[in-house]
Design a protein around this motif. Structure first.
Motif, short mmCIF file in Angstrom:
data_model
loop_
_atom_site.label_atom_id
_atom_site.label_comp_id
_atom_site.label_asym_id
_atom_site.label_seq_id
_atom_site.Cartn_x
_atom_site.Cartn_y
_atom_site.Cartn_z
N ASN A 52 118.39 -29.64 130.92
CA ASN A 52 117.13 -29.17 131.50
C ASN A 52 116.99 -29.56 132.97
N SER A 53 118.13 -29.62 133.67
CA SER A 53 118.09 -30.03 135.09
C SER A 53 117.45 -28.99 135.99
N GLN A 54 117.45 -27.71 135.58
CA GLN A 54 116.84 -26.65 136.37
C GLN A 54 117.23 -26.78 137.86
N PRO A 55 118.52 -26.70 138.15
CA PRO A 55 119.00 -27.06 139.49
C PRO A 55 118.77 -26.01 140.57
N ALA B 38 126.03 -24.57 139.53
CA ALA B 38 126.22 -23.16 139.87
C ALA B 38 126.14 -22.27 138.64
N ILE B 39 126.68 -22.76 137.51
CA ILE B 39 126.60 -21.99 136.26
C ILE B 39 125.14 -21.78 135.86
N ASP B 40 124.35 -22.83 135.95
CA ASP B 40 122.93 -22.71 135.64
C ASP B 40 122.25 -21.70 136.56
N CYS B 41 122.62 -21.72 137.82
CA CYS B 41 122.05 -20.77 138.78
C CYS B 41 122.45 -19.34 138.42
N GLY B 42 123.67 -19.16 137.90
CA GLY B 42 124.09 -17.83 137.47
C GLY B 42 123.21 -17.31 136.35
N ASP C 184 123.12 -31.49 151.41
CA ASP C 184 123.58 -31.55 150.02
C ASP C 184 123.20 -30.30 149.21
N ARG C 185 122.67 -29.29 149.89
CA ARG C 185 122.36 -28.04 149.20
C ARG C 185 123.56 -27.11 149.27
N ARG C 186 123.88 -26.44 148.18
CA ARG C 186 125.02 -25.54 148.09
C ARG C 186 124.53 -24.13 147.75
N VAL C 187 124.89 -23.17 148.58
CA VAL C 187 124.43 -21.80 148.42
C VAL C 187 125.26 -21.10 147.34
#
Length: 232
Positions: A52-55, A152-156, A195-198
């Protein structure tokens, strides 16, 4: 029986949205009202994530802010600069993956009347990514560097749900990995921490259904092509 009918109705709604959604490459200039955008965001926020990190963090640029960003990223891309992905892009497309990529590309070029092998026209069309295909809004999805590929997977997953929510509300979308080629510029432009990754961008708004570029649909592999059942 009633429960079975209800379940069929529910999956039917999802199937309809998935079948309707496509990558829109021509938008109307009409702005989407804030309440509708926030409805999309509230719905997409229910996306599942590791622990549940909701990154995901999302920047929505509209109006003059979008136009300033468009000019900045288009200028860099048109000069052949950038190519600074935060996540390593595909090294190579081979086999069926290459076939699918080619099919999709040729569908686009054929629809626009671009001859095969016309690299100049290919490049010109590719630059339209940086005009956001005329969309009035652009979303930038970024995540936290220490979370690595799982962030990144969560963002997908979030991107997928964002697009389905938008589709349900009558909007068109296109997810754009091309924007992530310019991650450094994006961080500088929006004053993001180091530290933010697009991950990608999503151009969105109301689709221009009359434009020929929105007239074709890509194919999908069958379940037997993508799934192996192991039962013994």
């Amino acid at each position: 029986m009633d429960a079975q009918v209800k379940q069929t109705d529910r999956i039917g709604v999802l199937e309809e949205l998935l079948n309707e959604r496509y990558s829109v490459r021509a938008f109307l200039p009409e702005q989407v009202d804030r309440a509708t955008i926030e409805h999309v965001l509230t719905t997409a926020q229910r996306t599942a994530s590791w622990c549940n990190s909701q990154p995901w963090q999302v920047i929505i640029a509209s109006g003059e802010a979008k136009e300033r960003f468009r000019k900045a990223i288009y200028a860099e891309a048109s000069k052949g600069l950038g190519d600074d992905y935060d996540f390593i892009p595909p090294r190579e497309y081979v086999g069926v993956y290459l076939e699918r990529r080619r099919e999709s590309g040729f569908q686009l070029y054929n629809t626009l009347g671009i001859a095969r092998g016309d690299r100049s026209a290919y490049a010109k069309q590719a630059l339209e990514n940086y005009n956001f295909f005329g969309a009035p809004h652009i979303a930038i999805i970024h995540t936290n560097e220490p979370l690595g590929i799982y962030g990144a997977i969560d963002c997908g997953a979030y991107v997928s749900n964002f697009m389905l929510a938008a589709q349900a509300l009558g909007l068109g979308t296109i997810p754009q990995a091309a924007l992530a080629r310019h991650s450094g510029l994006i961080r500088r432009h929006f004053n993001l921490p180091d530290d933010r990754r697009v991950v990608c961008g999503i151009s969105f708004g109301y689709a221009d259904h009359a434009h020929k570029v929105n007239s074709y649909r890509t194919s999908r592999a069958s379940v037997p092509d993508t799934v192996t059942f192991v039962e013994e």
